[in-house]
Design an enzyme around this catalytic site. Structure first.
Site, PDB file in Angstrom:
ATOM      1  N   HIS A  79       0.846  -1.186   0.000  1.00 20.24           N
ATOM      2  CA  HIS A  79       0.000   0.000   0.000  1.00 20.24           C
ATOM      3  C   HIS A  79       0.887   1.244   0.000  1.00 20.24           C
ATOM      4  O   HIS A  79       1.482   1.593   1.014  1.00 20.24           O
ATOM      5  CB  HIS A  79      -0.917  -0.007   1.222  1.00 20.24           C
ATOM      6  CG  HIS A  79      -1.821  -1.200   1.258  1.00 20.24           C
ATOM      7  ND1 HIS A  79      -1.422  -2.425   1.745  1.00 20.24           N
ATOM      8  CD2 HIS A  79      -3.105  -1.365   0.837  1.00 20.24           C
ATOM      9  CE1 HIS A  79      -2.425  -3.292   1.629  1.00 20.24           C
ATOM     10  NE2 HIS A  79      -3.454  -2.677   1.091  1.00 20.24           N
ATOM     11  N   HIS A 125      -4.482   3.996  -3.114  1.00 15.43           N
ATOM     12  CA  HIS A 125      -4.455   3.263  -1.851  1.00 15.43           C
ATOM     13  C   HIS A 125      -3.540   2.043  -1.925  1.00 15.43           C
ATOM     14  O   HIS A 125      -2.902   1.665  -0.952  1.00 15.43           O
ATOM     15  CB  HIS A 125      -5.873   2.820  -1.480  1.00 15.43           C
ATOM     16  CG  HIS A 125      -5.942   1.889  -0.313  1.00 15.43           C
ATOM     17  ND1 HIS A 125      -6.085   2.323   0.984  1.00 15.43           N
ATOM     18  CD2 HIS A 125      -5.881   0.532  -0.245  1.00 15.43           C
ATOM     19  CE1 HIS A 125      -6.105   1.273   1.796  1.00 15.43           C
ATOM     20  NE2 HIS A 125      -5.986   0.180   1.077  1.00 15.43           N
ATOM     21  N   GLU A 183     -17.375  -4.706  24.644  1.00 16.80           N
ATOM     22  CA  GLU A 183     -16.550  -5.919  24.746  1.00 16.80           C
ATOM     23  C   GLU A 183     -15.329  -5.826  23.833  1.00 16.80           C
ATOM     24  O   GLU A 183     -14.227  -6.236  24.190  1.00 16.80           O
ATOM     25  CB  GLU A 183     -17.372  -7.159  24.373  1.00 16.80           C
ATOM     26  CG  GLU A 183     -18.595  -7.406  25.254  1.00 16.80           C
ATOM     27  CD  GLU A 183     -19.811  -6.588  24.836  1.00 16.80           C
ATOM     28  OE1 GLU A 183     -19.754  -5.897  23.779  1.00 16.80           O
ATOM     29  OE2 GLU A 183     -20.825  -6.643  25.551  1.00 16.80           O
ATOM     30  N   HIS A 201     -27.663 -15.618  24.521  1.00 15.89           N
ATOM     31  CA  HIS A 201     -26.657 -15.423  25.562  1.00 15.89           C
ATOM     32  C   HIS A 201     -25.948 -16.726  25.947  1.00 15.89           C
ATOM     33  O   HIS A 201     -25.096 -16.708  26.820  1.00 15.89           O
ATOM     34  CB  HIS A 201     -27.305 -14.811  26.812  1.00 15.89           C
ATOM     35  CG  HIS A 201     -27.671 -13.372  26.667  1.00 15.89           C
ATOM     36  ND1 HIS A 201     -28.433 -12.894  25.632  1.00 15.89           N
ATOM     37  CD2 HIS A 201     -27.345 -12.279  27.423  1.00 15.89           C
ATOM     38  CE1 HIS A 201     -28.582 -11.585  25.759  1.00 15.89           C
ATOM     39  NE2 HIS A 201     -27.933 -11.184  26.823  1.00 15.89           N
TER      40      HIS A 201
END
Lengths: 671, 671
Positions: free
Chosen positions: A35, A265, A414, A476
Site C-alpha cells: 500500500h 491506496h 466488549e 446469551h
C-alpha cells in the site's frame, strides 16, 4: 498540489519526508504488492512527529518511558518501516526494507508486533490500533500515578485512517478515551477522502470533527502537508487535558499519478509513474538510495532522545531498589515469587472446605488472593461486574480522579475492552484481565485473535459459559465458543471444573508471558471435586485422571467445567453396575496436546470406550475421542448440537440430555 | 416522579401504559428472572407509538407493508410481549406471558425471531437491533422504489438503550443510516442514565445528541413519560428526510423502589415492592389481570390498522399478476424457476471451457448469471468490492438518488453490513449477500451467529480464504475461520474447489430458506477440476468422489477449495507409484453430515488410509478422519497449526508444507 512550492517552503523537511515516500515506492515496487498511498500521504505528518515531538531513542527502542507510536492504519506499514530504518533502528536494515513482504523478513505486509523494535502493536485489522492506544494511554496514566512523573510520563500517538474511524470499535475506543480524559493520547486522522472502493462519501458522510467533540475530544484541523501547522497542532495537543484528534487533510499518494484516487491506496508499481513521482519530488537517487545528508538528518532524529533517555535511566537508578525491581518485574510479565505459594494455600483450603460455588465466584476467590500481591493486574468488565465477578475489594476504580484505580468499568464495549487490554499488555507494566459473558466472545473476537497472534498474555474472563446460563436464552448461551477459542492458535482455553482448577488456571494465566488465556466459567454452582489437595498444578497438564476406574477399566469419561460433576455422577452409576470407569478432567486441551505422547497415553490409554461430555458442540473433541494414531476406541459425545433455549438451567440440561444418566447410557451402549 | 400527576394528566394513556408495567412485574416475578426496568421505563413511549403511529394489524401480523418495531434493547422483552398480548396477537396468549422464560414458551428471555408474530428480529446481543433496522429501512427504500408507494410505504421504529449505543456496531449502523438518509428509520433512545454496573457516567459521557447529528440524523429530545411530547416527536420524525433519533429521558423501573438505579435494570421480584409500585400506579387488579376496559382499549389499538391493511390488500390485488407473483415469491425466499436451469447451463459451459480463475472470480461469474434473474438479490462489500468480486454490471448502486440500486458500498463496516443484511432478509423481499475478507469473519461474527439462530438465509461472501491471500500476512489470513463457522449450528460453510462447485454452492445458498451460507473463496487462481458436466448438484451432497482410485483403493484424500487441486496432484503422484487413491471433494461438511450413513460410507468407505488437506487448522476434520463408529482408518492431516505469514502465496504453501508432495508423503507414511 504544487510539490515545488512545498519543497521550497521547507527544503529540509521536504527531503526527509520524501525519503519516506521514495522508500515506500521502491519497497512496494520490489514486493509488487503493498500500500503506497498512505505512507506517501502521511509522510509529512510522520516526519514532523518524529523530528520534533516523539520521545524515543532509536538505539534504545525498549526504553520504557518512550512515547508510543501506533500505526492503526496498518496497511501503511512502509511508513513505519521507513521511519524505523531512517532513524537508525538496528534491526530495520535496508535489506529488510528491500525484502518487504517476503518470507522471513521482519517487514511483513502489516506491522507485526515482535518482528522488529518500534512496532508497538500488530495492526492491519482496522480500528484495532486506535483501540489498543486507549489501553496504552490508560496504562501510562496508571503507571504514572503509581511510579510518578519521573519514571512514567509519555504520550501515545496514533495514525488512523478513514477505515479505522468507520469500524465500530473506533467508537468504543473514542468514547472510552473521552470518558477518561486521556489527555496524553493524540490521534492523527489521515483525512484523505479515499477508501478502497472510492471516495469516502460513497459510504460515509460522518462529520468526524463533531463526532470526536461529542465524545469529549479536542479536535484540531490542519493541512497534513504543512509542517508548521502540524507542529503547532501537536504542541497544542500535548498540553490538552482531553485526548486530541488532529484532523490532517492529506492527499493520498501525494505527487503520484494516482494521487487522490482509490487506486492510490494500493500498490503503485508502474515504473514510469514512479519515476515521474520521484522527479516531481526532486528525488534523483536510485532505488532504495537515500542521500547521505538526508539519512544523516534522520539518524540525528533517531538519536535526539538519547540524552532524555539517559536522564531517565539516571532517575530510574535513583529510585528505590524495591521500585526498580517491581517496575522491571511487571514489565517482564514476571509473576511475584509469592504467587505460587498463595495459590497452593488457596487450593489446600478449598480442598478442605469444599465449597459449592459457581466457577465465576471461584475466580473472584482467586482474584481476592492474587490482586493484593500483583499490583500489575488491572481488572474490568464490559458492564457485567457483578456477573463476571471480576472486581475485588482492593482494586479501586480507575477514573479521572483516581488514576491509581485498577478496576475499569469498560461499559458495554466488549471489543473495545479486549483491544484496550491488549494495549495495556503491550505497553508493559500491566497484566490486564476483563470479563463478559462467554457468548460475547463474538464481539471481542478480532482483538482476542490479535492477542494470540501478538503473543501477549491478555486474560479474557468469560462467564456464563453454557446453557447453564439459563433463562436469558440462546442469544446469551455459548455453544460454539469453546470451539472458536480452541481453534485459535496460541490460545489457552481453560474450563475449570471447580475452585481448585480455577485457581490452577489463573496461576497459569498469570504466569503466561506469550499466550492469552480464555477462562470459561459457570454461572451455576458446582461442587468442589478436587477434594484431595495436590501441590502440583494438575491443570498445567491439560488433562488428568480425576477418578480412576475401580476394577477393570472399561470406560473413560472426559469432561470439562460444569460437566465434570456430571461425569463423576455417571461414573458412580456405572461403577455401581460394575463397569470400571475413569473420569478425566480436561480443563485445557491445548496444554494437554502439548504433553509428551507418553503422558497423553497414560491419561487416555487405548482400549476402554471413551465418552466426552461438554455442554457445547463436539467440534474439537473428535481428536480425543478417536484415540491417537488411528487406534480409536469406540466413542461417543454428550453435548449440544444446536443452539440452546430459554429456561431454567436444570431444565435445559435435562431437555438437552446432558445428564449423568445419559452419559452412563452412552457408555453402556458402546460396551 | 409524581405518578399521580402523570396518571391524572392522561388517565387513558396511563392505564394502558400501566398494563405493560404490571404485566412486566408479574411475568418477571413468576419467572423469578428477567429485566423489569426497561419495559417500565419505556411503557409510555411504546404506548404512544402503538396507539397513535405504528401501522400494524394484530390480526394480520405478516402484512408486508406493516411498520416494523424492533426492540434493540432486547432484554426488555416483556415490553414487546406485553404489547403483543395486549393488542391481541393471537399467539401471544396470557398463558405464554405467564410462562415467560420457561421451556417451550414463545416468551423467551430475549425476543426470538420465529417464536411469535410481531417479533421482527432476535435481539439481546446489544446493538444488533439498531443495526438490523438499517437493513429493514434500506429494504423498504429499495422495495418502495421498485413497487411504488401503494405497495410499500412503512416506517422502521427501534427502541435502543445505552447499551446499544455504546456498542461499536451502533456507530456503523448510525453512520450508514445517516449516509443514506434513511428518513423512515426512527430510533427511540431510552435515555435512563443507567447500565448494569451503575450510572452511565461510570463508563460513558458521550453527548449522544451531538453524536447522532454528526452522522446526519435529526434529533428530538423529549420527556419519555409525556405522551404529548412523544406524540409530537414521532409526528415530526415521520416527515423527516433524515433518520430520526428521539432521545427519551426516562426513569428506569418507573414507580418502583428501584427506580433510577442499576438494580432496577434486572429482575424486580420483591413482593412488597411490587405491591407498592402497583399501588402507586393505582393498579388494583391481581397478578396478570388487566381490567376489561384497558384490555379493550388495547385491542382497539391492535385493530386500528385493519382498514389500512384492507386498503393495502385491495391495492395489492389491483397490481399486475406478474408483480403480485414476484412480490410474493421474493417475500417467501422462493428462487425463480429459471435459476436451476441457468446454473446448470453455466456449469456445463465451465466444464467445457475449464477456466483457471480464483473462486472469488468464479463467484462473480455466477452472480453475473444470477443477479439478472433474481431481482431480490442485494449485493455489497465492506469496502473490498474489487477484491470480493461481489458487484455485477446490472445491479446499480443504492444511494439517496438511486433507491433502486441493488449494490451497497457498506464502507469499512463488516459488522454493520452483516447485521444490516440480516435486517434486509428479515424485512422480506430481499435476499442479501455481502463480502469481506474471510479473516474479518471475526468482525461480523455476532451478526453471523444471529443469522444462524434466526434461521435466515443471509449469504456471507468471504474471499481470500487462506494463506493463499499472500503478502498481506497473518492479520489477513484466516486459519481458524472455517472451524469457527463450521462450529456454528445451522450454518452452511461452502468451500468450493472451482467454478462448477462455486455455482453449485451459490445455487444452494440462493435457494436456502432457513440457513445462512458462508462462501469461502480463494484469492488465487485454481483450475477447473469438474471437467465432466453433471446435471446433479454434487455440492448438495456435501462431499463426493471427484476422482476414484485406479486399482486397489488404498487411500482417500479429502480436501476443500484450493487444496482440492493439491489433492488431485497428490493422487497423480500416488497412482504413478501404484497406490490407488480416491480424492473426495468436501465443499460443505454440514450437508455431508446431513446425508444418510449409507451415502457417507459410499464416499468414505472404511479401510483405506485417510488424509485431509485444507490450508486451515485441523479442528473439525477429526470426525472425517477417524471414521464412523470408531472404525477409524489410519489418518493424517496436512494443513496449518499456526498463524500464517507474510510472503507470496506459493512461497507460503511451500513453507507451511501444504503441497502435493507432502500429501503424498503423508499417505505413504500411513500405508
Amino acid at each position: 498540489m504544487d510539490l515545488n512550492a512545498l519543497a521550497q517552503a521547507n527544503p529540509d523537511h521536504w527531503s526527509k519526508a520524501t525519503a519516506i515516500r521514495a522508500l515506500t515506492l521502491d519497497a512496494v515496487h520490489a514486493a509488487n504488492s503493498g500500500h503506497s498511498g498512505m505512507p506517501m500521504g502521511m509522510a509529512d505528518v510522520a516526519t514532523v512527529l518524529f523530528e520534533k515531538h516523539l520521545k524515543f531513542d532509536a538505539s534504545n527502542p525498549d526504553w520504557p518511558d518512550r512515547d508510543r507510536f501506533i500505526l492503526s492504519a496498518g496497511h501503511g506499514s512502509m511508513l513505519l518501516y521507513a521511519l524505523l530504518h531512517l532513524t537508525g533502528y538496528e534491526d530495520m536494515t535496508l535489506e529488510q526494507v528491500k525484502n518487504f513482504r517476503q518470507w522471513g523478513a521482519i517487514t511483513a505486509g502489516h506491522p507485526e508486533y515482535g518482528h522488529a523494535k518500534g512496532i508497538e502493536t500488530t495492526t492491519g485489522p482496522l480500528g484495532q490500533g486506535i483501540a489498543n492506544s486507549v489501553g496504552f494511554a490508560m496504562a501510562e496514566e496508571i503507571l504514572r500515578a503509581r511510579h510518578g512523573r519521573k519514571l512514567v510520563d509519555h504520550h501515545t500517538y496514533v495514525i488512523a485512517g478513514d477505515g479505522c474511524l468507520m469500524e465500530g470499535i473506533s467508537q468504543e475506543a473514542i468514547t472510552l478515551a473521552g470518558r477518561h480524559s486521556l489527555g496524553k493520547l493524540i490521534v492523527f486522522w489521515d483525512n484523505n477522502d479515499i477508501t478502497i472502493d472510492g471516495k469516502v462519501s460513497l459510504s460515509d458522510r460522518t462529520d468526524q470533527v463533531k463526532r470526536f467533540r461529542a465524545a469529549n475530544w479536542q479536535v484540531i484541523e490542519v493541512d497534513g502537508h504543512d509542517p508548521a501547522e502540524i507542529d503547532a497542532a501537536i504542541t497544542k495537543a500535548k498540553t490538552s487535558k482531553k485526548p486530541s484528534m488532529i484532523a490532517c487533510k492529506t492527499h493520498i499518494a501525494l505527487g503520484h499519478a494516482a494521487q487522490d484516487t482509490s487506486k492510490g491506496h494500493g500498490a503503485l508499481t508502474d515504473e514510469a509513474q514512479m519515476a515521474a513521482a520521484k522527479a516531481a519530488y526532486g528525488w534523483t537517487t536510485g532505488p532504495f538510495e537515500v542521500p547521505g545528508d538526508v539519512k544523516k538528518a534522520w539518524e540525528a532524529i533517531g538519536a535526539r532522545g538519547a540524552p532524555e533517555r539517559q536522564a531517565w535511566a539516571e532517575r530510574f537508578s535513583a529510585a528505590s531498589e524495591r521500585r526498580q525491581k517491581e517496575f522491571t518485574r511487571a514489565l517482564n510479565f514476571e509473576a511475584p515469587k509469592t504467587l505460587s505459594a498463595r495459590i497452593k494455600a488457596l487450593k489446600k483450603q478449598i480442598s478442605e472446605e469444599a465449597p459449592k460455588v459457581a466457577t465465576r465466584k471461584s475466580s473472584e476467590m482467586v482474584l481476592e488472593v492474587v490482586n493484593p500481591i500483583m499490583p500489575e493486574t488491572v481488572g474490568g468488565s464490559a458492564d457485567l461486574t457483578g456477573s463476571n465477578n471480576t472486581k475485588t475489594g482492593d482494586l479501586g476504580v480507575f477514573d479521572t480522579d483516581n488514576r491509581k484505580g485498577r478496576y475499569v468499568y469498560w461499559g458495554i464495549r466488549e471489543h473495545g475492552m479486549a483491544a484496550a487490554m491488549n494495549g495495556m499488555a503491550l505497553h508493559g507494566g500491566i497484566r490486564p484481565y476483563g470479563g463478559t459473558f462467554m457468548c460475547f466472545t463474538d464481539y471481542a473476537r478480532p482483538a482476542m485473535r490479535l492477542a494470540a497472534l501478538m503473543r501477549i498474555p491478555t486474560v479474557f474472563v468469560m462467564t456464563h459459559d453454557s446453557i447453564g446460563l439459563g433463562e436469558d436464552g440462546p442469544t446469551h448461551q455459548p455453544v460454539e465458543h469453546l470451539a472458536i477459542s480452541r481453534a485459535t492458535p496460541n490460545t489457552w482455553v481453560f474450563r475449570p471444573c471447580d475452585t481448585v482448577e480455577t485457581a490452577e488456571a489463573w496461576e497459569l494465566a498469570l504466569t503466561s508471558k506469550e499466550t492469552p488465556s480464555v477462562l470459561s466459567l459457570t454461572r451455576q454452582n458446582v461442587p468442589t471435586l478436587r477434594l484431595e489437595h495436590k501441590i502440583k498444578n494438575l491443570t498445567a497438564q491439560g488433562a488428568y485422571v480425576l477418578a480412576d476406574a475401580e476394577g477393570k477399566r472399561q470406560a473413560i469419561i472426559m469432561a470439562t467445567g460444569s460437566e465434570v460433576e456430571i461425569a463423576m455422577k455417571a461414573r458412580e452409576i456405572l461403577q455401581a453396575e460394575g463397569i470400571g470407569t475413569r473420569v478425566v478432567s480436561m480443563p485445557c486441551m491445548e496444554l494437554f496436546e502439548a504433553q509428551d505422547e507418553a503422558v497423553r497415553k497414560r491419561v487416555l490409554p487405548a482400549g476402554p470406550v471413551r465418552v466426552a461430555v461438554e455442554a457445547a458442540v463436539s467440534q474439537g473433541w473428535d481428536k480425543w475421542l478417536s484415540g491417537e494414531r488411528g487406534r480409536a476406541a469406540k466413542s461417543g459425545f454428550v453435548g449440544m448440537d444446536s443452539f440452546g433455549a430459554s429456561a431454567p438451567a436444570d431444565v435445559l440440561y435435562e431437555k438437552f440430555g446432558i445428564t449423568a444418566e445419559a452419559v452412563a447410557e452412552k457408555v453402556k451402549s458402546l460396551l
